[in-house]
Design a protein around this motif. Structure first.
Motif, PDB file in Angstrom:
ATOM      1  N   THR A 246       2.681  -5.611   3.987  1.00  0.00           N
ATOM      2  CA  THR A 246       1.418  -6.175   4.472  1.00  0.00           C
ATOM      3  C   THR A 246       0.777  -7.022   3.367  1.00  0.00           C
ATOM      4  O   THR A 246       0.951  -6.752   2.168  1.00  0.00           O
ATOM      5  N   TRP A 247       0.026  -8.028   3.782  1.00  0.00           N
ATOM      6  CA  TRP A 247      -0.634  -8.907   2.808  1.00  0.00           C
ATOM      7  C   TRP A 247      -1.554  -8.112   1.890  1.00  0.00           C
ATOM      8  O   TRP A 247      -1.632  -8.387   0.685  1.00  0.00           O
ATOM      9  N   GLU A 248      -2.239  -7.119   2.428  1.00  0.00           N
ATOM     10  CA  GLU A 248      -3.149  -6.328   1.599  1.00  0.00           C
ATOM     11  C   GLU A 248      -2.404  -5.632   0.468  1.00  0.00           C
ATOM     12  O   GLU A 248      -2.869  -5.592  -0.673  1.00  0.00           O
ATOM     13  N   LYS A 249      -1.196  -5.118   0.750  1.00  0.00           N
ATOM     14  CA  LYS A 249      -0.422  -4.425  -0.274  1.00  0.00           C
ATOM     15  C   LYS A 249       0.174  -5.388  -1.296  1.00  0.00           C
ATOM     16  O   LYS A 249       0.095  -5.152  -2.506  1.00  0.00           O
ATOM     17  N   VAL A 250       0.782  -6.460  -0.818  1.00  0.00           N
ATOM     18  CA  VAL A 250       1.479  -7.340  -1.765  1.00  0.00           C
ATOM     19  C   VAL A 250       0.498  -8.087  -2.668  1.00  0.00           C
ATOM     20  O   VAL A 250       0.852  -8.492  -3.776  1.00  0.00           O
TER      21      VAL A 250
END
Length: 465
Positions: free
Chosen positions: A391-395
Motif C-alpha cells: 500500500t502507498w501508506e506503507k511504502v
C-alpha cells in the motif's frame, strides 16, 4: 498542543492530470501519502490539470520558467523533487531547504538503452547531460529514496564516488545509512479495483468477447521491452487456444514538453502482429492512453497480466510499476525474469517467471494458464495476500519520516589531495593524446586507402592501352 505540520513542496517533472505516466503517478500518490502528516503542495507542469484533491494543493508551473517556483519555495519547510525538475529549475538545488531526491529511475542506466541506436555523438551528449544532472542531485540532497535494494546499492556507490559517504554524513544519519538512502518503491491502493458495472474491455473491440481469456499488457512499449515475443506466442496459440487474447495499452504517452508520443517498439509490435495475421484478432492494441482513473476497470476486466523485457543492465535496476497494477487487480502474472519486483512476485506465488527471449516458454506458460483455471485462482489468492505489503501508506514511510523531521546532512566532500589532482590531470592528458593519435591514424589510413585506389585506377588504365 498539537505540533505544527511541516509544509512540503513536492515538485514533479512530469504531467499530473487525468492522463499520467509513471513519474506523474508516483508524484501524485506519494504527495497524498505525505499529506496524512504534512501540508503538501504538489507542483506539476501546467500542460494538464490535476484531479481535484481535498488533501493536496495543486500548483501548476511553467517548466523552465525562471522564478516559477520561487513563492512556493519561500513558503516551504521541506522540498521533494524528481529528475529533470532539477535541471529545468536549478533554484531547487540552490534553496536552503532540507531536500529529498527521488532516484527510483536511474537516468544514466536508462539512457544507455534509450540512445543505444543513436549516433554515438548524440548518445554521449545525452550521457554527459544525465551524468551532470545526477551528480548535482547527489551532491545536494539530504535524503535520497529509490525503489529496490539493487538500486540502493547503486546509489550508495554513486554517493561514495562524489564524497557524500563520509564521517560527517554517517554521524548525521545512522549506521545503515537508511536515513540517507531509503527504500520507497511505488505502491497500490489498499482495495482492489471493483469489477466494472459494464465491461471495460470485453465488447469494446470486435475481437474481445465475453468469454475470452485476456492477457493484458498495461504500460508503455519502451525500447527495453520485448512485446514481439508475446505477439509471436499469441500467433502460435491462435488455433490451440482460440479464446486467448493479448491486449496492449498502446496509446501515445503524455508529454510535458509537447505533443504525446509513441515508440518504435509499439510500431514494430503492431507491424509484426499484422504480418502474422493476428492483429485485431488474437492481438489488440488500444490506441488511446488509458486515463489514470479508468485503468482499474480495464485491469479488473482482464484475466492475466503480462510483461516481457530484454536482458540487460536496465533490467537489473528496473522497477516495473506495471506489475504493481497487476497486483492491485489480483491478476496472475507472467513476466520475464531478471528484475527484482518480478522475482518478489514469483516468491509470493502470484507470478511465473520466464527466460528472456524464449518463445517456447511463453507459449507453454500461456497454454498452461489458459487450460488451468484453478491455477489462475490460486495465483489470484496469493496476490490478495501479498498486496497488503504494497500500500502507498506503507511504502512511503521512510519519506514521510524525513518530511516529518527534515534535516540538512553535511554536504562537504573530502577535498582532493594534490597527488590525486596531478594524477587526474595526467590521465586527462593521456586520454587527449590517445584521441589525437587515433585521429591521426584514421586520417593516415584514409589517405593510404585513397592513394591505393588512385594507384589501382592508374594501373587499370595502363593495362587497357
Amino acid at each position: 498542543m498539537p505540533q505544527p505540520r511541516n509544509r512540503v513542496l513536492f515538485v514533479s517533472t512530469d504531467v499530473v492530470g487525468p492522463d499520467m505516466a509513471g513519474p506523474g503517478i508516483r508524484a501524485w500518490e506519494l504527495a497524498h501519502a505525505l499529506a496524512a502528516q504534512c501540508d503538501v503542495t504538489l507542483a506539476a507542469p501546467d500542460s494538464a490539470t490535476p484531479p481535484p484533491s481535498p488533501s493536496v494543493r495543486a500548483l501548476p508551473y511553467r517548466l523552465g520558467q525562471a522564478g516559477a517556483l520561487a513563492p512556493a519555495l519561500a513558503a516551504a519547510d521541506v522540498l521533494v523533487g524528481q529528475g529533470f525538475a532539477f535541471e529545468h529549475h536549478p533554484e531547487l538545488l540552490a534553496a536552503d531547504l532540507p531536500l529529498a531526491v527521488d532516484l527510483y529511475d536511474p537516468l544514466i542506466i536508462e539512457g544507455l538503452e534509450l540512445y543505444a541506436s543513436a549516433d554515438i555523438a548524440a548518445a554521449e551528449a545525452q550521457h554527459a547531460r544525465y551524468q551532470a544532472l545526477t551528480e548535482a542531485q547527489l551532491r545536494r540532497g539530504d535524503f535520497f529514496f529509490c525503489a529496490t535494494a539493487a538500486q540502493r546499492d547503486y546509489w550508495l556507490g554513486a554517493l561514495t564516488g562524489v564524497g557524500r559517504i563520509n564521517p560527517a554524513t554517517a554521524r548525521a544519519t545512522d549506521r545503515e545509512l537508511l536515513g540517507l538512502v531509503g527504500l520507497v518503491p511505488s505502491g497500490i491502493d489498499p482495495a482492489p479495483p471493483p469489477p466494472p458495472a459494464t465491461p471495460a474491455l470485453r465488447g469494446t473491440h470486435s475481437a474481445l468477447g465475453p468469454h475470452d481469456l485476456i492477457a493484458l499488457w498495461a504500460g508503455g512499449l519502451w525500447d527495453w521491452f520485448d512485446p514481439q515475443v508475446l505477439v509471436r506466442a499469441a500467433a502460435a496459440l491462435r488455433d490451440e487456444c482460440p479464446r486467448l487474447r493479448l491486449v496492449f495499452f498502446a496509446g501515445a504517452r503524455p508529454n510535458p514538453h509537447g505533443a504525446p508520443f509513441t515508440t518504435r517498439n509499439r510500431a514494430a509490435a503492431q507491424a509484426l502482429a499484422a504480418d502474422l495475421g493476428v492483429l485485431d484478432r488474437s492481438v489488440v492494441f488500444l490506441d488511446r492512453w488509458v486515463p489514470y482513473a479508468e485503468r482499474g476497470a480495464l485491469l479488473a476486466d482482464a484475466d492475466l497480466g503480462v510483461s516481457a523485457h530484454l536482458p540487460g543492465i536496465e533490467t537489473h535496476f528496473a522497477f516495473r510499476t506495471r506489475l504493481l497494477d497487476y497486483l492491485w487487480a489480483r491478476l496472475p502474472v507472467l513476466c520475464t525474469a531478471g528484475d527484482s519486483l518480478g522475482e518478489a512476485f514469483a516468491r509470493a506465488g502470484c507470478a511465473t517467471l520466464l527466460p528472456p527471449d524464449d518463445l517456447e516458454a511463453w507459449v507453454a506458460a500461456l497454454r498452461a494458464l489458459d487450460r488451468d483455471p484453478a491455477r489462475r485462482q490460486a495465483m489470484r489468492a496469493a496476490a490478495t495476500s501479498y498486496a497488503e505489503e504494497w500500500t502507498w501508506e506503507k511504502v512511503a514511510r521512510p519519506l514521510a519520516a524525513f518530511c516529518a523531521n527534515p534535516r540538512r546532512v553535511p554536504a562537504s566532500a573530502p577535498a582532493a589531495s594534490p597527488h590525486t589532482a596531478r594524477l587526474e590531470a595526467a590521465l586527462d592528458e593521456h586520454e587527449r593524446y590517445v584521441r589525437h593519435v587515433e585521429a591521426e591514424y584514421a586520417r593516415a589510413a584514409a589517405a593510404l586507402r585513397q592513394h591505393e585506389q588512385s594507384l589501382a585506377a592508374r594501373i587499370r588504365r595502363l593495362l587497357k592501352r
